[in-house]
Scaffold this active site. Structure first.
Site, PDB file in Angstrom:
ATOM      1  N   CYS A   1       7.421  -0.011  -1.138  1.00  0.00           N
ATOM      2  CA  CYS A   1       7.752   1.261  -1.760  1.00  0.00           C
ATOM      3  C   CYS A   1       9.220   1.561  -1.465  1.00  0.00           C
ATOM      4  CB  CYS A   1       6.861   2.369  -1.193  1.00  0.00           C
ATOM      5  SG  CYS A   1       7.331   4.030  -1.723  1.00  0.00           S
TER       6      CYS A   1
ATOM      7  N   CYS B   1       3.951   8.157   0.948  1.00  0.00           N
ATOM      8  CA  CYS B   1       4.882   9.191   0.472  1.00  0.00           C
ATOM      9  C   CYS B   1       4.537   9.769  -0.890  1.00  0.00           C
ATOM     10  CB  CYS B   1       6.300   8.641   0.457  1.00  0.00           C
ATOM     11  SG  CYS B   1       6.555   7.342  -0.777  1.00  0.00           S
TER      12      CYS B   1
ATOM     13  N   CYS C   1      -0.063  -8.180  -6.091  1.00  0.00           N
ATOM     14  CA  CYS C   1      -1.275  -8.218  -5.286  1.00  0.00           C
ATOM     15  C   CYS C   1      -1.076  -7.199  -4.154  1.00  0.00           C
ATOM     16  CB  CYS C   1      -1.466  -9.631  -4.752  1.00  0.00           C
ATOM     17  SG  CYS C   1      -3.036  -9.907  -3.951  1.00  0.00           S
TER      18      CYS C   1
ATOM     19  N   CYS D   1       1.852   5.675  -3.585  1.00  0.00           N
ATOM     20  CA  CYS D   1       2.001   5.194  -2.213  1.00  0.00           C
ATOM     21  C   CYS D   1       1.287   6.156  -1.263  1.00  0.00           C
ATOM     22  CB  CYS D   1       3.485   5.106  -1.862  1.00  0.00           C
ATOM     23  SG  CYS D   1       3.789   4.632  -0.140  1.00  0.00           S
TER      24      CYS D   1
END
Length: 133
Positions: free
Chosen positions: A98, A49, A121, A46
């Site tokens: 996330c 983070c 996706c 991510c």
């Protein structure tokens, strides 16, 4: 997993305008506008983070113009990628985010390859590639 919580100003400074629009504003980058990621062993994390989300070996070419994966790093029932219903744009879709920072990643669809039959996706601007050491 500890949650990452920041103010909008902190997110904007860290992410930049396009990633902020996607991760924090639930936006979508235009198809085919994100540069392709490198090949080789590694993990997509991510951008907000650093939470490991998708392994390189779960990536496939869906022909959609967005990075696509058939499962997160910890499997479909894992705790790194969460799901919620997205009823925007007069459609019913499953949004993925996330679980560490609640950043919007993209959507998951039931038209992917085996072994899961799923297509995550994902907006490329929401990810960073971490090569295997």
């Amino acid at each position: 997993m500890d949650k990452v919580v920041k103010s909008d100003a902190e997110w904007k400074e860290q992410l930049g305008p396009e990633a902020f629009k996607v991760l924090r504003g639930h936006g979508t980058e235009r198809a085919g506008t994100h540069e392709d990621f490198p090949g080789g062993d590694g993990t997509y994390v991510c951008k907000g983070c650093g939470n490991p989300l998708f392994a390189q070996d779960a990536k496939f070419d869906s022909g959609t113009g967005w990075p696509s994966f058939y499962q997160p790093v910890d499997g479909v029932e894992g705790d790194r990628v969460g799901e919620s219903q997205d009823n925007s744009w007069f459609m019913k879709r499953t949004e993925v985010h996330c679980n560490r920072c609640d950043g919007h990643l993209g959507h998951v669809f039931p038209d992917g390859p085996q072994p899961t039959g799923l297509r995550y996706c994902i907006n490329g601007v929401a990810l960073e590639f971490a090569p295997k050491d």
